[in-house]
Design an enzyme around this catalytic site. Structure first.
Site, PDB file in Angstrom:
ATOM      1  N   HIS A 168      13.153  17.526  21.061  1.00  0.00           N
ATOM      2  CA  HIS A 168      12.600  17.042  21.486  1.00  0.00           C
ATOM      3  C   HIS A 168      13.856  16.960  23.113  1.00  0.00           C
ATOM      4  O   HIS A 168      13.303  16.793  23.690  1.00  0.00           O
ATOM      5  CB  HIS A 168      12.710  15.526  20.889  1.00  0.00           C
ATOM      6  CG  HIS A 168      12.939  13.830  21.342  1.00  0.00           C
ATOM      7  ND1 HIS A 168      12.509  13.469  21.244  1.00  0.00           N
ATOM      8  CD2 HIS A 168      13.937  13.725  22.122  1.00  0.00           C
ATOM      9  CE1 HIS A 168      12.247  12.577  21.888  1.00  0.00           C
ATOM     10  NE2 HIS A 168      13.872  12.261  22.617  1.00  0.00           N
ATOM     11  N   GLU A 169      15.141  17.039  23.013  1.00  0.00           N
ATOM     12  CA  GLU A 169      16.204  17.001  24.136  1.00  0.00           C
ATOM     13  C   GLU A 169      16.498  18.761  25.308  1.00  0.00           C
ATOM     14  O   GLU A 169      15.747  18.044  25.854  1.00  0.00           O
ATOM     15  CB  GLU A 169      17.253  17.541  23.526  1.00  0.00           C
ATOM     16  CG  GLU A 169      18.085  16.448  22.635  1.00  0.00           C
ATOM     17  CD  GLU A 169      17.579  14.683  23.334  1.00  0.00           C
ATOM     18  OE1 GLU A 169      17.828  14.779  24.572  1.00  0.00           O
ATOM     19  OE2 GLU A 169      17.114  13.664  22.669  1.00  0.00           O
ATOM     20  N   HIS A 172      12.982  17.230  27.498  1.00  0.00           N
ATOM     21  CA  HIS A 172      14.016  16.552  29.081  1.00  0.00           C
ATOM     22  C   HIS A 172      14.262  17.315  29.941  1.00  0.00           C
ATOM     23  O   HIS A 172      14.563  17.330  30.622  1.00  0.00           O
ATOM     24  CB  HIS A 172      14.404  15.105  28.446  1.00  0.00           C
ATOM     25  CG  HIS A 172      14.384  14.499  27.658  1.00  0.00           C
ATOM     26  ND1 HIS A 172      13.470  13.606  27.564  1.00  0.00           N
ATOM     27  CD2 HIS A 172      14.801  13.827  25.722  1.00  0.00           C
ATOM     28  CE1 HIS A 172      12.999  12.958  27.165  1.00  0.00           C
ATOM     29  NE2 HIS A 172      14.088  13.050  25.706  1.00  0.00           N
ATOM     30  N   GLU A 246       9.222   8.925  25.705  1.00  0.00           N
ATOM     31  CA  GLU A 246       9.884   9.378  24.967  1.00  0.00           C
ATOM     32  C   GLU A 246       8.897   9.924  24.133  1.00  0.00           C
ATOM     33  O   GLU A 246       8.553  10.804  22.980  1.00  0.00           O
ATOM     34  CB  GLU A 246      10.788   8.035  24.422  1.00  0.00           C
ATOM     35  CG  GLU A 246      12.129   7.633  24.535  1.00  0.00           C
ATOM     36  CD  GLU A 246      13.089   8.865  25.227  1.00  0.00           C
ATOM     37  OE1 GLU A 246      12.907   9.937  23.382  1.00  0.00           O
ATOM     38  OE2 GLU A 246      13.966   9.265  25.498  1.00  0.00           O
TER      39      GLU A 246
END
Length: 633
Positions: A168-169, A172, A246
């Site tokens: 997930h990070e 980004h 998100e």
């Protein structure tokens, strides 16, 4: 939405942030002027309209000055990139050669996902005093990124769940969200400065007496109230900019890790454990928009993240809110332990063997372009195989602060002969005898290392390399240039790898000035793009006639109406040195077409060897278009 569309979206969001910031500042200035009018004009303290106008102008200038100074000050404090954010929250750096099992597991997961993504391994931090389950990625570009996780995440999450959070990070990192997030911290700090100034005046001005002190305290109170109006707008801006991203990051994480169980399991644990994802650090609100989970607990209007149940249901549609009570009761009785769950799950199956350098891959330009910055499940498996295939001695050297420099220089050394002798002379002129000798020793060990392992090894060495003193890093960049230009006879892959290492170190040295999505139109880069297409067509085809056909195939995708005959530059390295910085400033749509053309030029017959695929990967990485390790599908 592919990598290039996401980059373009990030650029538009940056413009939106500027507009919202300007509107918020205008509202604050209007409020300050209104207070000035009520306090001074309404009470007859201004003798003439001219004096009132001058006073309003002074109040406006002072307000803008405070906001501007606050934003610039905060942005300057964040110039060091992601590490500055992590250290500011009390992060503990994770050593490259750590023997702590939790740290080692975290580093293994991050290395595998970085290699699957085609980006350098980021700096790692652990927020040791935070029991909540959370994480964030911060920085200006992948080369200076830092990933931080809480102690709660290390203790509570099993390996699959930790993979989901880290993936997930990484979304980004790849989507351009990090740069926007760190700028958001800077500009919003300026809005909040007025509240800080007003509060300080009230605290230190309590001893003021008489009618001379009262106006100051009233003005300070008004300033603090207006500052909190700015806080209101700041929270709205953060919520508007970050909430939808998100969902996109969750979807990308699922694509990374080949299953929803890991990410949904992490979200369920956040919903079930008493600590949730809350952070105890008083500065948490400033970074709330870049966290994996809600670290503050804002109401729905100001929430920087979607509701936790909505995020779980997007991954598991059968999940119901009523199930949260069962989760909370279970975790209350038996707090989750990630290591215990790992032992119960057993070991993952062995990854498939890696292809040899001569293996031919079936690819198409659109399929390769779709993979830029978008690794899939197979890439994650391949990355694990790549890490496992690197000899232990080389992995240890990549993680060692002293050995990373000679190891990376050894990657750029040519085969034994006059070129290597020239390279050895260049190294001896720039480094002490130990580094020059070790670089040669590593070059001997790397001689039989498959081409597919060169980029992963370089990615693993980046965290240790970043810890070298600035003068040594500048000397390293100079050495990379010298080695990759030795007599002009080094291989194209080694030249591109040297260029890539220089770019990544440069970005790490100046994070705030690191690469951003460009604005240059493809038509303004024709000479440089034509030269790059000709060089790669020539590299992928030994027969001149086949190389010309490959070049024309690439041109048909990039400049279909341009009549540019096939003329490879006589000085290849000089032409490429001139092309990279220009092409790196292409707007996302133009860069997408260029990458399609490069793929067509290297693989005109629809097939390419692993060695050619690695050349394509490193060339694309020089343009900040990271390709995963598995180009064939």
């Amino acid at each position: 939405m592919n990598f290039f569309a996401r980059q373009d979206q990030a650029r538009r969001q940056s413009r939106r942030l500027v507009i919202l910031f300007v509107l918020a500042v205008a509202a604050i200035v209007l409020a300050v002027n209104l207070v000035f009018l009520l306090f001074f004009g309404g009470m007859g303290k201004v003798s003439s309209p001219g004096s009132l106008a001058a006073g309003l102008g002074m109040a406006t200038a002072l307000t803008l000055g405070i906001i501007g100074f606050g934003s610039l000050y905060r942005l300057a404090s964040l110039r060091q990139g992601g590490a500055a954010v992590a250290l500011g929250l009390g992060g503990t750096p994770v050593p490259e050669d750590t023997h702590d099992f939790h740290y080692r597991r975290l580093r293994n997961v991050v290395e595998e996902i970085a290699i699957a993504s085609g980006v350098p391994v980021p700096q790692l931090f652990v927020l040791e005093h935070e029991a909540g389950i959370n994480a964030f990625a911060a920085g200006y570009a992948p080369s200076d990124a830092a990933v931080a996780v809480t102690r709660g995440a290390l203790d509570r999450l099993n390996r699959d769940e930790l993979q989901g959070v880290i993936a997930h990070e990484f979304s980004h990192v790849l989507n351009g969200d990090m740069r926007l997030n760190i700028r958001l911290m800077g500009v919003l700090f300026g809005i909040l400065v007025l509240a800080v100034v007003g509060r300080k005046i009230l605290v230190h001005g309590r001893g003021a007496r008489g009618k001379n002190g009262a106006p100051v305290l009233v003005a300070a109170l008004a300033l603090m109230i207006i500052g909190y109006v700015g806080l209101f707008f700041g929270r709205l801006i953060k919520a508007g900019v970050s909430r939808q991203r998100e969902y996109l990051a969750d979807a990308s994480a699922v694509q990374f890790t080949r299953q929803t169980k890991g990410l949904s399991g992490a979200l369920k644990k956040i919903a079930g454990v008493p600590e949730g994802s809350r952070l105890g650090n008083p500065d948490t609100e400033e970074v709330a928009h870049m966290l994996f989970g809600d670290g503050v607990g804002f109401s729905s209007m100001f929430a920087t993240h979607p509701p936790i149940v909505d995020r779980i249901q997007a991954l598991e549609p059968s999940f119901r809110p009523a199930m949260l009570a069962d989760l909370q009761a279970r975790y209350q009785m038996h707090p989750p332990s990630g290591l215990d769950e790992d032992m119960a799950l057993g070991l993952a199956p062995s990854p498939p063997p890696l292809p040899g350098d001569a293996t031919e891959l079936a690819v198409t330009p659109p399929a390769v372009v779709a993979q830029v910055g978008a690794p899939a499940s197979d890439d994650y498996v391949r990355a694990g195989a790549l890490v496992g295939a690197v000899p232990e001695t080389l992995r240890t050297a990549a993680h060692d602060r002293e050995e990373a420099v000679p190891l990376l220089l050894g990657l750029l050394m040519a085969a034994p002969g006059p070129v290597r002798e020239r390279q050895q002379f260049e190294l001896s002129a720039r480094h002490d005898e130990r580094v020059a000798r070790q670089a040669l020793d590593y070059a001997e060990r790397l001689a039989d290392l498959p081409r597919m392992l060169h980029l992963p090894l370089a990615a693993m060495a980046m965290p240790a390399l970043r810890k070298r003193p600035r003068p040594e890093l500048e000397r390293f960049m100079d050495s990379c240039f010298a080695l990759s230009h030795a007599d002009g006879r080094i291989s194209l892959f080694e030249y591109c790898l040297g260029r890539l290492l220089r770019v990544q170190v440069r970005d790490a040295l100046d994070p705030a000035g690191a690469w951003v999505p460009g604005h240059r139109h493809l038509s303004r880069c024709a000479p440089q793009a034509v030269n790059l297409l000709a060089v790669l067509a020539q590299a992928g085809h030994s027969d001149p006639a086949a190389a010309m056909r490959a070049y024309l195939a690439g041109m048909a995708r990039v400049y279909p109406r341009m009549d540019a005959p096939y003329r490879p530059p006589t000085d290849v390295l000089a032409a490429l040195d001139e092309a990279w910085p220009v092409l790196d400033e292409l707007e996302p749509v133009g860069k997408e077409l260029l990458v399609e053309g490069l793929v067509a030029a290297v693989s005109h017959d629809g097939r390419l060897s692993v060695a050619e695929a690695e050349l394509l990967r490193v060339a694309c990485a020089c343009l900040h278009c990271p390709l995963p390790p598995l180009l064939e599908r």
